[in-house]
Enzyme design. Structure first.
Site, short mmCIF file in Angstrom:
data_model
loop_
_atom_site.label_atom_id
_atom_site.label_comp_id
_atom_site.label_asym_id
_atom_site.label_seq_id
_atom_site.Cartn_x
_atom_site.Cartn_y
_atom_site.Cartn_z
N SER A 52 12.39 11.22 -16.48
CA SER A 52 13.03 11.86 -15.32
C SER A 52 12.10 12.12 -14.16
O SER A 52 12.56 12.46 -13.07
CB SER A 52 13.67 13.18 -15.75
OG SER A 52 12.72 14.02 -16.36
N LEU A 53 10.80 11.96 -14.35
CA LEU A 53 9.89 12.10 -13.21
C LEU A 53 10.02 10.93 -12.24
O LEU A 53 9.61 11.03 -11.08
CB LEU A 53 8.44 12.22 -13.68
CG LEU A 53 8.11 13.43 -14.57
CD1 LEU A 53 6.63 13.47 -14.89
CD2 LEU A 53 8.56 14.74 -13.94
#
Length: 402
Positions: A52-53
């Site tokens: 998700s980064l």
């Protein structure tokens, strides 16, 4: 990483301060000119893999339980045209652009390449076949290991999707085999994963006493997937290491006085050290044409936390979006507390950074000291001459076509 923490020096300060003024200026300029490319495009395409980064919306195409960012407030500072181009939503676990976007802006694009699953929809698959801009395969909540991230796309599966992409490019015949390899050799590949694999400890799947062996297995598996990308044509690779897990807002909640968890940070540093050591050995032994740089999310965040004023931020422990202690006892949502001064926060929610923090990170990868990117900077990475995989064999006079 996703919306919950399921995973859980004077010289250093001087190094950070040397780039701080420029970093703050760059972050401010990027915030005010969000969505604008960084100028001349230095690579033909980007291919992004991870969690998700760096995810820009793949999970929006996956059924539950794959985590999706709540919109709003996630994406609140994302330009509307950027969200629309990614399939109708922002798809990012932050307030604006994430790490993939900011890296893309530094090499001349307006934002990250689109989410792979958005490009498989009718009318857009041609972009994949022609190698236009590239693609982002990252999936929020995923890990290096296949059993991490219920309902998400693991790193191994992401690499398989890239294999499928290359096969489609070859089969379509829109670019011949030599040119495809040449395109890929000049493109920038980004990987950013590992944080979610620490769920194995918090979920009781792996005892903490087995951390060294488990983390070593993570690194071995990670490098196996990198070798696959290399064999498929990747020659420029930017690897992002793991955050200081113990300093995430959710990790501070149970700590006395809200301090960082030393045990969690130790686990993160162990992974990062092993990754650097084993990556150097693997590159020498089996990836001789690879040019790579490991960007340290760990030390960029750690140094911002220790010296917030030098990084142009004020709040280093509390999440911008959430509720409870440190705003980190509840997931960020449309009904939780949202800070009004987001550029002053390092953390967006209980595990993810803000757009401002990501701008600081990436600027350090490109222009900071070796503490933030090694063995070369990201600037050197994209400037390095790429190996021409379409070059003629000795004794021939064939010329590769782009």
């Amino acid at each position: 990483m996703a919306g919950e923490r399921r995973w859980s020096t004077a010289a250093a300060a001087a190094g950070w301060l040397r780039v701080a003024a420029v970093v703050v200026a760059a972050a401010s300029a990027a915030s005010s000119a969000a969505g604008e490319g960084g100028g001349r495009q230095t690579v033909p395409a980007m291919y992004v893999f991870g969690d998700s980064l760096v995810d820009v919306g793949n999970n929006d195409f996956l059924p539950p339980p794959a985590p999706r960012p709540p919109e709003p407030p996630c994406g609140i500072d994302l330009p509307p045209e950027a969200a629309a181009a990614d399939g109708g939503g922002g798809g990012r676990f932050t307030n604006g652009f994430n790490l993939a976007d900011v890296i893309a802006q530094h090499v001349g694009f307006k934002k990250s390449p689109p989410a792979y699953l958005s490009l498989t929809t009718p009318g857009r698959d041609g972009e994949l076949r022609r190698g236009l801009v590239g693609a982002n395969y990252a999936s929020s909540g995923s890990g290096i290991l296949d059993f991490i991230g219920n309902g998400t796309i693991s790193l191994g599966e992401q690499v398989k999707l890239f294999t499928k992409t290359k096969d489609a490019m070859v089969t379509a015949g829109e670019v011949d085999g030599e040119s495809i390899d040449n395109l890929l050799s000049q493109s920038l590949f980004i990987t950013c994963t590992g944080g979610n694999d620490y769920n194995a400890f918090t979920d009781g799947i792996v005892p903490v006493s087995d951390a060294p062996a488990f983390i070593a297995h993570m690194v071995v598996t990670y490098i196996k997937h990198i070798k696959t990308l290399y064999n498929l044509g990747a020659r420029r690779l930017g690897i992002l290491d793991v955050l200081p897990l113990g300093c995430l807002p959710i990790s501070r909640v149970p700590m006395e006085n809200g301090s960082c968890s030393g045990a969690d940070n130790w686990q993160a540093r162990l992974f990062n050290r092993l990754l650097r050591r084993e990556m150097a050995a693997a590159a020498t032994a089996s990836m001789p044409d690879l040019v790579y740089s490991i960007g340290s999310i760990y030390y960029t965040f750690y140094d911002m936390i220790k010296n917030p004023s030098s990084a142009g931020v004020r709040e280093v422990a509390r999440a911008c979006c959430g509720d409870g202690k440190l705003n980190a006892e509840a997931d960020c949502s449309a009904t939780t507390h949202l800070c009004p001064d987001r550029d002053n926060y390092i953390f967006w929610d209980k595990v993810h950074g803000t757009q401002a923090a990501y701008h600081n990170c990436v600027h350090a990868f490109f222009h900071g000291s070796p503490r933030y990117a090694e063995p070369i900077s990201f600037t050197q990475l994209v400037a390095s001459p790429a190996v021409d995989l379409g070059r003629p064999s000795p004794g021939t006079n064939r010329t590769a076509r782009i």
